[in-house]
Design a protein around this motif. Structure first.
Motif, PDB file in Angstrom:
ATOM      1  N   VAL A 213       0.842  -1.197   0.000  1.00 32.32           N
ATOM      2  CA  VAL A 213       0.000   0.000   0.000  1.00 32.32           C
ATOM      3  C   VAL A 213       0.878   1.249   0.000  1.00 32.32           C
ATOM      4  CG1 VAL A 213      -1.639   1.358   1.373  1.00 32.32           C
ATOM      5  CG2 VAL A 213      -1.966  -1.121   1.117  1.00 32.32           C
ATOM      6  N   VAL A 214       1.921   1.229   0.823  1.00 30.51           N
ATOM      7  CA  VAL A 214       2.853   2.368   0.872  1.00 30.51           C
ATOM      8  C   VAL A 214       3.544   2.545  -0.477  1.00 30.51           C
ATOM      9  CG1 VAL A 214       5.008   3.191   1.910  1.00 30.51           C
ATOM     10  CG2 VAL A 214       3.219   2.203   3.355  1.00 30.51           C
ATOM     11  N   ALA A 215       3.961   1.429  -1.078  1.00 30.70           N
ATOM     12  CA  ALA A 215       4.604   1.502  -2.404  1.00 30.70           C
ATOM     13  C   ALA A 215       3.657   2.108  -3.430  1.00 30.70           C
ATOM     14  CB  ALA A 215       5.044   0.110  -2.843  1.00 30.70           C
ATOM     15  N   SER A 216       2.380   1.729  -3.363  1.00 35.43           N
ATOM     16  CA  SER A 216       1.405   2.248  -4.328  1.00 35.43           C
ATOM     17  C   SER A 216       1.183   3.744  -4.160  1.00 35.43           C
ATOM     18  CB  SER A 216       0.070   1.501  -4.183  1.00 35.43           C
ATOM     19  OG  SER A 216      -0.624   1.905  -3.006  1.00 35.43           O
ATOM     20  N   TYR A 217       1.342   4.258  -2.944  1.00 38.65           N
ATOM     21  CA  TYR A 217       1.178   5.688  -2.725  1.00 38.65           C
ATOM     22  C   TYR A 217       2.268   6.466  -3.455  1.00 38.65           C
ATOM     23  CZ  TYR A 217      -0.473   9.914  -0.434  1.00 38.65           C
ATOM     24  OH  TYR A 217      -1.023  11.159  -0.219  1.00 38.65           O
ATOM     25  N   ASN A 218       3.415   5.838  -3.625  1.00 47.80           N
ATOM     26  CA  ASN A 218       4.530   6.506  -4.293  1.00 47.80           C
ATOM     27  C   ASN A 218       4.488   6.361  -5.803  1.00 47.80           C
ATOM     28  OD1 ASN A 218       7.665   5.986  -5.313  1.00 47.80           O
ATOM     29  ND2 ASN A 218       7.395   7.816  -4.059  1.00 47.80           N
ATOM     30  N   CYS A 219       4.243   5.143  -6.293  1.00 54.26           N
ATOM     31  CA  CYS A 219       4.364   4.917  -7.743  1.00 54.26           C
ATOM     32  C   CYS A 219       3.051   4.551  -8.425  1.00 54.26           C
ATOM     33  CB  CYS A 219       5.402   3.833  -8.021  1.00 54.26           C
ATOM     34  SG  CYS A 219       4.938   2.178  -7.486  1.00 54.26           S
ATOM     35  N   GLY A 220       1.962   4.441  -7.662  1.00 48.69           N
ATOM     36  CA  GLY A 220       0.674   4.120  -8.265  1.00 48.69           C
ATOM     37  C   GLY A 220       0.363   2.629  -8.178  1.00 48.69           C
ATOM     38  N   ILE A 221      -0.902   2.337  -8.080  1.00 44.04           N
ATOM     39  CA  ILE A 221      -1.339   0.950  -7.933  1.00 44.04           C
ATOM     40  C   ILE A 221      -0.993   0.113  -9.162  1.00 44.04           C
ATOM     41  CG2 ILE A 221      -3.647   1.494  -8.802  1.00 44.04           C
ATOM     42  CD1 ILE A 221      -2.786  -1.107  -6.099  1.00 44.04           C
ATOM     43  N   GLY A 222      -1.021   0.727 -10.355  1.00 48.82           N
ATOM     44  CA  GLY A 222      -0.717  -0.008 -11.584  1.00 48.82           C
ATOM     45  C   GLY A 222       0.698  -0.561 -11.591  1.00 48.82           C
ATOM     46  N   ASN A 223       1.657   0.245 -11.179  1.00 47.71           N
ATOM     47  CA  ASN A 223       3.051  -0.211 -11.150  1.00 47.71           C
ATOM     48  C   ASN A 223       3.269  -1.313 -10.123  1.00 47.71           C
ATOM     49  OD1 ASN A 223       4.197   1.455 -13.184  1.00 47.71           O
ATOM     50  ND2 ASN A 223       4.165   3.194 -11.774  1.00 47.71           N
ATOM     51  N   VAL A 224       2.542  -1.250  -9.007  1.00 44.00           N
ATOM     52  CA  VAL A 224       2.650  -2.303  -7.999  1.00 44.00           C
ATOM     53  C   VAL A 224       2.076  -3.608  -8.547  1.00 44.00           C
ATOM     54  CG1 VAL A 224       1.892  -3.066  -5.701  1.00 44.00           C
ATOM     55  CG2 VAL A 224       2.634  -0.694  -6.058  1.00 44.00           C
ATOM     56  N   TRP A 225       0.947  -3.544  -9.222  1.00 46.37           N
ATOM     57  CA  TRP A 225       0.360  -4.752  -9.805  1.00 46.37           C
ATOM     58  C   TRP A 225       1.309  -5.382 -10.839  1.00 46.37           C
ATOM     59  CZ3 TRP A 225      -5.112  -2.240 -10.441  1.00 46.37           C
ATOM     60  CH2 TRP A 225      -5.869  -2.485  -9.295  1.00 46.37           C
ATOM     61  N   LYS A 226       1.935  -4.543 -11.631  1.00 50.02           N
ATOM     62  CA  LYS A 226       2.888  -5.068 -12.629  1.00 50.02           C
ATOM     63  C   LYS A 226       4.066  -5.764 -11.955  1.00 50.02           C
ATOM     64  CE  LYS A 226       1.936  -1.586 -16.199  1.00 50.02           C
ATOM     65  NZ  LYS A 226       2.480  -0.405 -16.946  1.00 50.02           N
ATOM     66  N   ALA A 227       4.580  -5.161 -10.900  1.00 51.51           N
ATOM     67  CA  ALA A 227       5.701  -5.759 -10.163  1.00 51.51           C
ATOM     68  C   ALA A 227       5.291  -7.083  -9.529  1.00 51.51           C
ATOM     69  CB  ALA A 227       6.194  -4.795  -9.088  1.00 51.51           C
ATOM     70  N   MET A 228       4.071  -7.151  -9.024  1.00 48.10           N
ATOM     71  CA  MET A 228       3.566  -8.386  -8.426  1.00 48.10           C
ATOM     72  C   MET A 228       3.487  -9.493  -9.478  1.00 48.10           C
ATOM     73  SD  MET A 228       0.557  -6.743  -6.026  1.00 48.10           S
ATOM     74  CE  MET A 228      -0.077  -8.317  -5.422  1.00 48.10           C
ATOM     75  N   GLU A 229       3.054  -9.113 -10.658  1.00 46.54           N
ATOM     76  CA  GLU A 229       2.949 -10.093 -11.752  1.00 46.54           C
ATOM     77  C   GLU A 229       4.333 -10.577 -12.170  1.00 46.54           C
ATOM     78  OE1 GLU A 229       1.037 -10.402 -16.268  1.00 46.54           O
ATOM     79  OE2 GLU A 229       0.740  -8.600 -15.057  1.00 46.54           O
ATOM     80  N   ARG A 230       5.277  -9.676 -12.247  1.00 43.07           N
ATOM     81  CA  ARG A 230       6.634 -10.041 -12.666  1.00 43.07           C
ATOM     82  C   ARG A 230       7.344 -10.929 -11.640  1.00 43.07           C
ATOM     83  NH1 ARG A 230      10.071  -4.957 -14.391  1.00 43.07           N
ATOM     84  NH2 ARG A 230      11.518  -6.656 -14.945  1.00 43.07           N
ATOM     85  N   SER A 231       6.936 -10.827 -10.392  1.00 44.46           N
ATOM     86  CA  SER A 231       7.587 -11.624  -9.345  1.00 44.46           C
ATOM     87  C   SER A 231       7.288 -13.111  -9.478  1.00 44.46           C
ATOM     88  CB  SER A 231       7.152 -11.129  -7.959  1.00 44.46           C
ATOM     89  OG  SER A 231       5.815 -11.527  -7.679  1.00 44.46           O
TER      90      SER A 231
END
Length: 301
Positions: A213-231
């Motif tokens: 949630v903290v990460a999404s506040y900085n770079c946006g929820i879309g970028n967090v979802w992409k990173a989750m998918e790449r993991s």
């Protein structure tokens, strides 16, 4: 009578008398048993080495427990290199952070999220980023519009030039004053309420994984979802997706953890008494020790 004894007998009798006399002389003295060993106590000084183990005394806030192994090294380094910054932020936040925490609680959010206020603007309500984020919580125009805030939209370069040609410096100054009064992002109470609503929505998107949630506040929820998918992980943590996030976001989350931990242990930090890892100290001391020495003594014949 002695005259009647032979010369040999006389010598034997003299020997017996001599032995008796010697025995009487020595009868008042204590004899040592030559068959037994005597123990003599000897005191000597020896150098002895011992170890003192000092455990870590850093206490993580409840929300961040479980991240100690991954975060302690970063926190220790940050606390040494940015000590003045940490003291300054703690001091400046004494009034505003409790206010932010109260509002976050109304939205059923953990109070640790108040540290985002520190990271975003350093408590400066007039802060404006290069990207156009404004106010205490650095809210972009799009988010301000989505959550129904009153705000003054960011002007493009062309619009600024046009405005400068049309208006005098006095008019430009008047516009800035009006923007300060009209923009809810520069109001602590209103901007914190909007930030809380935004964070509440993100917790739903990310299943209460607060570091994400903290990460999404900085770079946006879309970028967090992409990173989750790449993991490639089904339910990844921040540590699983860390390397797939922008460098700025990685530092942002680590700083969020750091400020929370330091502020949670502030008195020890201020006194330089924080032990980040278990320490094993070797101490050499001069110790007095009692030893024994055996000996055997025989009488000389």
């Amino acid at each position: 009578m002695l005259r009647k004894l032979s010369s040999t007998a006389q010598k034997q009798l003299c020997w017996i008398i001599l032995m008796v006399t010697s025995f009487q002389t020595l009868s008042g003295q204590s004899f040592r048993d030559s068959t037994k060993k005597a123990l003599l106590a000897v005191v000597e000084k020896r150098a002895e080495t011992r170890f003192i183990i000092t455990p870590s005394n850093v206490v993580f806030p409840e929300l961040l427990k479980g991240n100690e192994t991954e975060a302690l090294g970063y926190i220790e380094k940050f606390s040494k290199n940015r000590r003045d910054y940490l003291i300054r932020m703690y001091t400046k936040g004494k009034q505003l952070l409790p206010q932010a925490a109260t509002i976050l609680t109304r939205y059923d959010l953990p109070t640790e999220l108040k540290i985002l206020l520190t990271l975003e603007s350093a408590y400066n309500g007039n802060a404006v980023s290069k990207a156009g984020a404004v106010g205490y919580w650095q809210i972009m125009d799009e988010v301000a519009s989505e959550y129904g805030m009153k705000y003054i939209a960011k002007l493009s370069v062309a619009e600024k030039k046009k405005l400068e040609k049309q208006k005098s410096k006095k008019q430009l100054k008047l516009r800035k004053t009006k923007a300060k009064l009209a923009d809810d992002r520069k109001n602590l109470n209103r901007s914190t309420n909007t930030a809380a609503r935004y964070l509440r929505d993100r917790r739903r998107n990310l299943n209460d994984n607060w570091l994400l949630v903290v990460a999404s506040y900085n770079c946006g929820i879309g970028n967090v979802w992409k990173a989750m998918e790449r993991s490639g992980q089904l339910s990844p943590t921040f540590w699983n997706i860390k390397n797939f996030l922008p460098a700025e976001t990685r530092a942002y989350v680590m700083n969020f953890i750091t400020l929370n931990v330091i502020f949670n242990n502030y008195e020890l930090f201020l006194k330089n008494k924080l032990n980040f890892t278990e320490e094993k100290m070797m101490i050499t001391e001069q110790m007095e020790r009692s030893t024994t020495e055996e000996y055997t003594e025989y009488f000389n014949k």
